[in-house]
Write an enzyme that holds these catalytic residues in place. Structure first.
Site, PDB file in Angstrom:
ATOM      1  N   GLU A 129      53.701  46.820  40.186  1.00  0.00           N
ATOM      2  CA  GLU A 129      53.444  46.260  38.810  1.00  0.00           C
ATOM      3  C   GLU A 129      51.461  46.901  38.901  1.00  0.00           C
ATOM      4  OE1 GLU A 129      51.790  42.891  35.899  1.00  0.00           O
ATOM      5  OE2 GLU A 129      53.540  42.563  37.659  1.00  0.00           O
ATOM      6  N   ARG A 170      61.682  38.028  50.780  1.00  0.00           N
ATOM      7  CA  ARG A 170      59.894  38.414  51.193  1.00  0.00           C
ATOM      8  C   ARG A 170      59.389  38.249  52.041  1.00  0.00           C
ATOM      9  NH1 ARG A 170      56.182  37.819  46.962  1.00  0.00           N
ATOM     10  NH2 ARG A 170      57.693  38.347  45.712  1.00  0.00           N
ATOM     11  N   LYS A 226      49.224  38.617  45.311  1.00  0.00           N
ATOM     12  CA  LYS A 226      47.683  39.056  44.547  1.00  0.00           C
ATOM     13  C   LYS A 226      47.184  38.708  43.651  1.00  0.00           C
ATOM     14  CE  LYS A 226      51.006  41.570  42.705  1.00  0.00           C
ATOM     15  NZ  LYS A 226      51.674  43.481  41.444  1.00  0.00           N
TER      16      LYS A 226
HETATM   17  P1  ATP Z   1      53.580  40.040  40.490  1.00  0.00           P
HETATM   18  O1  ATP Z   1      55.075  40.560  40.338  1.00  0.00           O
HETATM   19  O2  ATP Z   1      53.554  37.880  40.879  1.00  0.00           O
HETATM   20  O3  ATP Z   1      52.021  40.373  40.447  1.00  0.00           O
HETATM   21  P2  ATP Z   1      54.703  41.142  42.803  1.00  0.00           P
HETATM   22  O4  ATP Z   1      54.040  41.063  44.577  1.00  0.00           O
HETATM   23  O5  ATP Z   1      55.935  40.946  43.059  1.00  0.00           O
HETATM   24  O6  ATP Z   1      53.247  40.150  42.227  1.00  0.00           O
HETATM   25  P3  ATP Z   1      54.815  44.002  43.000  1.00  0.00           P
HETATM   26  O7  ATP Z   1      54.301  44.964  41.549  1.00  0.00           O
HETATM   27  O8  ATP Z   1      55.752  43.437  41.420  1.00  0.00           O
HETATM   28  O9  ATP Z   1      54.178  42.502  42.824  1.00  0.00           O
HETATM   29  O10 ATP Z   1      55.666  44.456  43.553  1.00  0.00           O
HETATM   30  C1  ATP Z   1      56.371  45.658  44.149  1.00  0.00           C
HETATM   31  C2  ATP Z   1      57.075  45.386  44.738  1.00  0.00           C
HETATM   32  O11 ATP Z   1      56.849  45.425  45.923  1.00  0.00           O
HETATM   33  C3  ATP Z   1      58.293  44.086  44.164  1.00  0.00           C
HETATM   34  O12 ATP Z   1      59.968  45.394  44.357  1.00  0.00           O
HETATM   35  C4  ATP Z   1      58.531  43.400  45.185  1.00  0.00           C
HETATM   36  O13 ATP Z   1      59.603  43.045  45.016  1.00  0.00           O
HETATM   37  C5  ATP Z   1      57.809  43.987  46.368  1.00  0.00           C
HETATM   38  N1  ATP Z   1      57.301  42.209  46.946  1.00  0.00           N
HETATM   39  C6  ATP Z   1      56.466  42.081  46.573  1.00  0.00           C
HETATM   40  N2  ATP Z   1      56.322  41.048  47.381  1.00  0.00           N
HETATM   41  C7  ATP Z   1      56.491  41.505  48.580  1.00  0.00           C
HETATM   42  C8  ATP Z   1      56.939  40.747  50.161  1.00  0.00           C
HETATM   43  N3  ATP Z   1      56.471  40.305  50.079  1.00  0.00           N
HETATM   44  N4  ATP Z   1      57.843  41.165  50.257  1.00  0.00           N
HETATM   45  C9  ATP Z   1      58.682  42.428  50.536  1.00  0.00           C
HETATM   46  N5  ATP Z   1      58.786  42.406  49.087  1.00  0.00           N
HETATM   47  C10 ATP Z   1      57.730  42.847  48.143  1.00  0.00           C
END
Ligand code: ATP
Ligand code: MG
Length: 581
Positions: free
Chosen positions: A53, A278, A288
């Site tokens: 995102e 994760r 984030k």
């Molecule tokens: P948010 O959705 O709360 O803004 P997010 O960390 O999930 O934060 P995204 O941009 O949605 O951010 O993440 C993109 C991809 O990265 C998603 O598929 C998510 O599952 C993966 N991802 C995010 N954080 C982690 C992590 N700590 N370990 C592994 N994969 C992650």
């Protein structure tokens, strides 16, 4: 006698690292893919995606997901898409899109021409919504956000049906179209799926699919004032792109039945969602929202502050893409949450830099050293190897003269036991140069601080070796004062003092645990002249001090280095103790 080994064992801390035996744990996602391939599911296609995102910069957690998605696609000769999940116009920005692309490329992955945006599918998603309304599977609801929450029930209690749940299809179609046309104010109505308000899984209790939001989107401008929720957009986007294996983190496990429900109602291509745990790293926050807070409140200098766990921060700090990819492979994937020791990430980094980084000598906290018996205006060129790990990297010349700088902490007036460095009357080796012996100490009259050392050198020890078998235990780095360059060096420590800074008590601020000593600035370091012209991004090992990288703030006239990491490897020790238990 030139005994390389005994010298390495003793004073020289630039030791060869022991590489612990870390076999990557079995990867259950590979097993699923292999089973699918065997059964010729999806005609043997493997197609993954990385779906960020664009509401912040990527961090080391995302790197795990990137390596997994792009890595699996490459391994099974499949494809991996880059898809921006840009369904929330409020928090998203073009700057983030740009940085995300730069970071993925830097990590070494390529999405070719498959750069997609959920916003590309807004029209299609709208059509799908109409399809569900017509099938009596979605309805326009006038409850407020608070009321919807109230009606939803809890984990232990069923929810209540919305009073708008049984609106006739025609009315729903009319209202939804008028929502899209901008006739209603923000938040006044939503479109919801009609599933089951008593469902054991809260996600299935008539989830919201669209909300009204009169906000400009960074790609679609003002075309839309209704925006799909993540839940409504994500699975359909996967389906539209023909994603075979939709890999995501565990928190979406409970959403999978909903995604499957949407796909089944619409009768479209079914992507298989697979969840993994994760990445959590010790001493690191991965949220984030919190990282943004650090940036906005000026606690760090930006998303790319070398203390940040962002890819851009790690890059500026001097991490290599190889070390991050290697780390991601080693930690493997699991179904259960755990925290990885940051020492493992640093270990992977040292392992890579040890092979690649050219050695240099830089004195961080200089102390003048005058060689009394060295000819006044003489300057010698001495030979220094560039990397003992890789003779192919050759050697360089370093000047030696009567006035040098050595590390202030390498001298003690009253040395403790087992002190092998400089002290009155003690002899040490200057790396690549000569043996020198301390014969006098000059102090500041007022403060009593040591300001200069006087030494004699032994001309028969050129190169740092004695012919008469005389051994010294300490080997020090140094620079020749007149030719040395001034440099600024930034030393870093963990940004947080708490091993799990993401876990704070209710009402407690995570910033309480910021490490006040996470940055130490040294402004009068002296570097060997070979560092002239070092360019931002260049990486070095400064003997005995660690790995360093030229910062973008650096210019030819004023060098700035970031310490990427020290030389001491704590992972090998941790690994050893783990094996014992
Ligand atoms: P948010 O959705 O709360 O803004 P997010 O960390 O999930 O934060 P995204 O941009 O949605 O951010 O993440 C993109 C991809 O990265 C998603 O598929 C998510 O599952 C993966 N991802 C995010 N954080 C982690 C992590 N700590 N370990 C592994 N994969 C992650
Ligand atoms: Mg997310």
């Amino acid at each position: 006698m030139k005994d390389e080994r005994s010298e390495a064992k003793k004073g020289d801390e630039e030791k060869k690292m022991t590489i612990p035996d870390v076999t990557p744990p079995p990867n259950f996602i590979r097993e699923i893919i292999e089973k699918d391939l065997k059964e010729n599911k999806n005609q043997g296609r493997v197609h993954t995606r990385f779906p960020p995102e664009p509401n912040g910069y990527l961090h080391i957690g995302h790197a795990k997901s990137i390596c997994l998605n792009f890595g699996l696609a490459a391994e099974y000769r499949g494809l991996c898409n880059l898809r921006f999940d840009d369904t929330n116009p409020i928090k998203e920005e073009v700057e983030y899109v740009k940085s995300i692309k730069e970071d993925i490329r830097w990590l070494g992955f390529d999405w070719e021409d498959r750069e997609f945006y959920a916003s590309d599918y807004f029209e299609q998603l709208y059509e799908y919504a109409i399809q569900l309304i017509k099938a009596g599977k979605a309805y326009v609801c006038d409850l407020s956000a608070d009321e919807i929450r109230e009606y939803r029930g809890t984990l232990t209690e069923p929810g209540k049906n919305s009073p708008y749940r049984d609106r006739p299809v025609e009315e729903n179609l009319d209202l939804f179209e008028r929502m899209k046309a901008g006739e209603f104010p923000d938040g006044s109505r939503v479109l919801r799926a009609k599933i089951d308000m008593a469902h054991g899984n809260v996600n299935m209790r008539d989830p919201v699919m669209y909300r009204i939001l009169k906000a400009s989107h960074h790609r679609t401008g003002d075309k839309w004032c209704i925006y799909a929720t993540y839940d409504w957009a994500h699975g359909q986007s996967d389906s539209i792109e023909g994603i075979t294996h939709s890999i995501c983190t565990l928190e979406f496990e409970d959403h999978r039945p909903l995604y499957d429900w949407f796909i089944d109602q619409l009768g479209i291509f079914h992507s298989q969602q697979i969840e993994f745990a994760r990445l959590n790293l010790s001493f690191t926050i991965m949220s984030k929202r919190r990282l943004l807070q650090l940036v906005e409140e000026g606690i760090v200098t930006g998303w790319d502050d070398p203390r940040m766990p962002t890819i851009s921060g790690l890059r500026r700090r001097g991490y290599t893409p190889e070390s991050i990819r290697n780390f991601c492979e080693r930690i493997g994937v699991a179904k259960r949450e755990s925290t990885v020791d940051i020492a493992l990430l640093e270990h992977c980094l040292r392992e890579d830099l040890n092979k690649k980084a050219q050695r240099m000598m830089v004195v961080l906290r200089p102390l003048r050293l005058v060689i009394d018996n060295y000819p006044d205006d003489n300057v010698e060129e001495l030979e220094a190897e560039n990397n003992p790990e890789d003779p192919g990297m050759g050697s360089r010349k370093i000047p030696f003269s009567r006035v040098l700088y050595v590390e202030r902490e390498d001298f003690r007036e009253d040395p403790p036991k087992k002190w092998f460095r400089l002290a009155p009357g003690r002899e040490v080796r200057l790396k690549h140069a000569y043996y020198v012996k301390c014969v006098d100490v000059v102090k500041d009259d007022q403060t009593g601080e040591v300001v200069e050392l006087h030494c004699t050198y032994d001309p028969k020890t050129r190169g740092g070796w004695s012919d008469d078998g005389r051994m010294v235990k300490g080997t020090l780095h140094w620079v020749s004062a007149p030719q040395s360059l001034e440099a600024e060096v930034r030393l870093y420590d963990h940004l947080f003092t708490k091993p799990d800074p993401g876990e704070v008590e209710e009402g407690e601020d995570f910033k309480t645990y910021l490490n006040p000593k996470s940055l130490e600035l040294l402004t009068s370091c002296r570097a060997e002249p070979n560092l002239k012209g070092a360019k931002p991004g260049n990486r070095y090992q400064f003997l005995r001090q660690g790995y360093f990288c030229v910062d973008p703030d650096s210019s030819p006239g004023s060098l700035v280095f970031n310490r990427t990491t020290s030389l001491r490897d704590t992972w090998a020790r941790i690994e050893k103790s783990l094996k014992k238990t």
